[in-house]
Design a protein around this motif. Structure first.
Motif, PDB file in Angstrom:
ATOM      1  N   GLY A  88      -5.194   5.624  -1.868  1.00  0.00           N
ATOM      2  CA  GLY A  88      -4.854   4.558  -0.490  1.00  0.00           C
ATOM      3  C   GLY A  88      -5.850   5.479   0.813  1.00  0.00           C
ATOM      4  O   GLY A  88      -6.216   6.334   0.752  1.00  0.00           O
ATOM      5  N   TYR A 142     -10.440   7.953   2.318  1.00  0.00           N
ATOM      6  CA  TYR A 142      -9.370   7.746   0.711  1.00  0.00           C
ATOM      7  C   TYR A 142      -8.578   9.059   0.375  1.00  0.00           C
ATOM      8  O   TYR A 142      -9.436  10.266  -0.076  1.00  0.00           O
ATOM      9  N   SER A 147      -5.884  -0.115   2.891  1.00  0.00           N
ATOM     10  CA  SER A 147      -5.985   0.620   1.278  1.00  0.00           C
ATOM     11  C   SER A 147      -5.881  -0.787   0.121  1.00  0.00           C
ATOM     12  O   SER A 147      -6.044  -0.833  -0.652  1.00  0.00           O
ATOM     13  N   SER A 175      -3.056   8.084  -4.562  1.00  0.00           N
ATOM     14  CA  SER A 175      -2.227   7.421  -3.767  1.00  0.00           C
ATOM     15  C   SER A 175      -1.154   8.372  -3.718  1.00  0.00           C
ATOM     16  O   SER A 175       0.172   8.525  -3.744  1.00  0.00           O
ATOM     17  N   THR A 216       1.097  -1.352   0.132  1.00  0.00           N
ATOM     18  CA  THR A 216       0.584   0.290  -0.187  1.00  0.00           C
ATOM     19  C   THR A 216       1.254   1.675  -0.378  1.00  0.00           C
ATOM     20  O   THR A 216       2.522   1.095   0.387  1.00  0.00           O
TER      21      THR A 216
END
Length: 816
Positions: A584, A641, A492, A644, A428
């Motif tokens: 993530g 949320y 994640s 990334s 993750t």
């Protein structure tokens, strides 16, 4: 070839015991136009050299059901087909040489009783009485299963093949499939060539079944599907005839990696050594047929040395045969069964991890029923090929993992045991941050997940046991932080599937039991049901816009859940996309969660602005995020949320702000201990495809007043006829014993079921579990009016029972 048809309903590729079983059971269901093609001779791959051990007890109730079916089938096959199967119920004994192994086999014995298997825990002296040739000097205990047996693997396969032929199947040897024709998500036929190259042809077919054993990976590629398996060398010796040796039970000594079988006055000694030898990495010779692999006595010698001490007569008997042959193993030691997720008519039954003989009868039966009905006959999640991730077909991954999985068959099966090989494939965005803070990682579906956090000076690794493991107190502290303060953990790895398009709302309302015609930002906890209202998926669905939804699934079932949606898409105009890696996810949970969120964001986290079950876009630190106000631990909190690219920044902002609040980093084990206190169901254990959504206590998530959806009729029928079972929450009154799952449930002194999941309730002060209790015609008060006990390793422990969550039954804490 005149006697090969041009068309078939199904072509089965591979004539080992599994392929023969599939053909046998399909014809038993009345299927015509069944064709089985074997590249050489029937059984010539792995089946012919299998040891032929037929045990009933497997790790779960349904796998045990299939193994029991196999031995019952083999007992009757000879009468049906006239082919001698050599099947005999000689019983089996498993012995322990340590206290830890004794606990394992005694827990298995308790589980066996819950599964309806005849079993007996026996002392070392009783072991000796049943197996006189055994040295019991350091044996701590044994378990005896009188109805286990052994058989002749090749003849079992040939009997199944004959049974299939008798009902009209075409079973052809020396025909190799060279190509599989495809159109879209369907195969249309197979090209074949005869062994001598003289003839070739094409068979048009409605479907295929890949029963190609150690060639299954290669055949899967031809069909456009992923079948992760790897051949390994498997060793055994057969002694010269030993004078006076009579029929003995099958003997397993897992602490010495060995099993023993008496056969025709000889002893077969086989091994599942800790580090195995993968084989055939560069492909398998086209001429392979009844082949043996080169001897490697140095590799086998430690097993033989221990065996000569354990069964002294071995040291005096000559070795008649030293055998080394290949068998295929999968990444998780469970076989592959079912409809491949990449295609709509490619079925798989392969990768049997050295238990192909005892599994073949049941696996063939289950697959035939699934193919005939279009739905799984019962929960097959343990072996459903859709559990495999696409990357697990990587050959480098498979070779490394296979070096471990063979040995794991006889390794100690400790709770929470993690694989040691092929690690670090999926990480993750927070992996290095968590590792630097003492995170101890487990692996699920290839994902590295922080399961618990080591303290300063503590080894950041597992020390396994059936008792309290070295992380028990760590998890208790993490649990306490979430219950009384605030904790943060990484989610994640959970699957994220985006469903969008003009028909997104209508499609979701068809495929799921909830109501999805909700305002943008609303989160719906829901299930996808099958036609029997069994639970195919347990998900949360967030409406992102008028035409888009985000479906969040368990990490291990993301592919299966996406496949379920695709297979039920029909004419709905939607696009389904896996977006798991794009974001993530950090969960911030606990009474001080709002306080922490206010420290990192100017947005409003009040009940008025962001009530439970809604999502909102926020600023976080110097970046952006989206927060979902939901919980799997039963506390006030948010799942955050973040794309990334901003994930590292988000972690650092939250972690820094949390220091003044005493925030604790937490792992997946904490999430499990908290959810079991709250009575939240765990998919794959507490809720499966054969558990009715109402009996699982999830009727609140099903909205039958909306338009038709999959499973609606079965929900309405159950409301009329009443529940046959109820999922009950239990807590042991003694705080000392531990629960994992499969422990028998006793109601008023009688076994009525088993725990589907178990963990320690650190806040409530005892081990807890969930399990189904039969209750036809009973009211809730009747169920709760009984006395309950849980069998822990043969000891009955009193348990409190509840149909409501024992922790915060009104869910007041999540909505403050």
């Amino acid at each position: 070839m005149a006697d090969l048809p041009n068309k078939a309903r199904v072509v089965i590729i591979g004539g080992g015991v599994v392929g023969c079983s599939v053909a046998y059971h399909l014809t038993k269901k009345g299927w015509k136009d069944v064709v089985l093609l074997e590249r050489k001779q029937l059984t010539s791959g792995t089946t012919w050299h299998a040891a032929g051990l037929i045990a009933q007890l497997r790790a779960t109730a349904n796998m045990t059901k299939l193994a029991k079916y196999s031995q019952e089938l083999y007992g009757d096959l000879e009468a049906e087909t006239g082919v001698a199967t050599g099947f005999k119920r000689c019983g089996s004994i498993t012995v322990a040489l340590t206290e830890e192994r004794k606990e394992e086999i005694f827990r298995q014995a308790a589980m066996a009783r819950a599964f309806g298997v005849e079993v007996e825990e026996i002392s070392p002296a009783e072991v000796k009485a049943k197996y006189e040739h055994l040295n019991i000097d350091d044996v701590t205990a044994g378990v005896y299963l009188p109805l286990d047996g052994q058989g002749d693997p090749a003849n079992i396969a040939l009997a199944l093949a004959k049974g299939a032929r008798q009902r009209g199947a075409v079973v052809k040897e020396r025909i190799k499939v060279t190509n599989i024709a495809k159109q879209g998500r369907k195969v249309t036929g197979v090209d074949w060539i005869s062994d001598d190259g003289a003839e070739q042809g094409h068979i048009e077919c409605d479907m295929i079944v890949n029963c190609a054993g150690m060639w299954g990976h290669e055949v899967g590629k031809m069909a456009g599907v992923n079948v992760p398996l790897q051949a390994c060398e498997h060793f055994y010796i057969v002694t010269e005839a030993i004078q006076g040796l009579t029929q003995m039970p099958v003997l397993r000594v897992p602490d010495e990696c060995a099993y023993y079988k008496e056969d025709a006055g000889k002893i077969l000694l086989g091994a599942f050594e800790p580090k195995s030898k993968p084989w055939g990495m560069n492909g398998i010779s086209d001429s392979f047929e009844f082949d043996q692999l080169p001897e490697d006595f140095d590799h086998f010698e430690p097993i033989l040395e221990a065996a000569c001490n354990r069964v002294p007569m071995l040291g005096e008997a000559g070795i008649h045969t030293f055998f080394n042959g290949p068998e295929s193993f999968t990444p998780d030691d469970a076989y592959h069964l079912g409809l491949a997720p990449e295609m709509d008519n490619v079925w798989v039954a392969a990768g049997f991890n050295s238990i192909g003989i005892q599994s073949a009868g049941g696996a063939g039966m289950a697959l035939a029923e699934w193919m005939d009905d279009g739905e799984k006959p019962f929960d097959l999640g343990d072996v459903d090929i859709s559990r495999m991730q696409p990357f697990q077909g990587n050959k480098s991954y498979l070779v490394e993992r296979a070096s471990e999985t063979l040995g794991l068959l006889y390794a100690d099966h400790f709770p929470y045991r993690q694989k040691a090989t092929s690690r670090g494939v999926r990480r993750t965005p927070f992996h290095e941050h968590l590792k630097g803070q003492g995170g101890v990682f487990g692996e699920l579906a290839g994902w590295e997940r922080a399961n618990w956090f080591a303290r300063d000076g503590q080894k950041a690794e597992y020390e396994y046991s059936w008792k309290r493991q070295n992380f028990f107190d760590n998890v208790a502290d993490e649990h306490n932080a979430v219950r009384t303060n605030v904790g943060m953990y990484d989610m994640s790895s959970f699957g994220k599937i985006r469903v969008e398009g003009p028909d997104a709302c209508a499609f979701m309302n068809f495929v799921g039991g909830g109501q999805y015609d909700v305002p943008v930002g609303k989160i719906v906890y829901t299930q996808f049901l099958n036609s029997r209202a069994g639970i195919e998926a347990d998900v949360t669905v967030t409406r992102m816009s008028e035409t888009a939804y985000l479906v969040v699934t368990p990490a291990a079932t993301r592919l299966a859940d996406e496949t379920w949606m695709r297979r039920n898409q029909g004419n709905f105009n939607v696009v389904i996309t896996d977006v798991t890696a794009g974001e993530g996810v950090l969960a911030v949970m606990g009474p001080k969660a709002r306080e922490l969120m206010n420290l990192v964001s100017p947005n409003d986290f009040s009940n008025e602005a962001n009530p439970f079950g809604t999502a909102q876009e926020i600023e976080l630190g110097m970046g952006l995020a989206r927060v979902h106000r939901v919980t799997y631990v039963g506390e006030l909190g948010w799942e955050i949320y973040v794309s990334s690219d901003m994930a590292g920044h988000a972690f650092e902002a939250l972690h820094a702000a949390g220091q003044d609040l005493g925030m604790k980093l937490c792992g997946m084990h904490m999430m499990d201990t908290c959810r079991i206190e709250k009575g939240f169901r765990h998919f794959g254990h507490d809720i499966t495809s054969e558990d009715h959504v109402l009996e699982a206590g999830l009727g609140f998530a099903v909205k039958t007043d909306k338009a038709d959806f999959i499973g609606r009729d079965a929900v309405l029928r159950k409301k009329e006829t009443g529940l046959q079972n109820r999922l009950v929450q239990f807590k042991l009154t003694d705080p000392e014993p531990l629960l994992y799952h499969n422990e028998p449930i006793l109601r008023d002194g009688e076994i009525v079921g088993f725990l589907s999941s178990g963990a320690y309730g650190h806040h409530l002060g005892g081990a807890m579990g969930l399990g189904y209790v039969p209750c036809p015609g009973e009211k809730p008060a009747d169920v709760l009016g009984s006395t309950y006990e849980i069998d822990v390793m043969g000891t009955r422990v009193k348990a409190e029972a509840s149909l409501k969550p024992m922790y915060d039954p009104k869910s007041e804490r999540v909505k403050v």
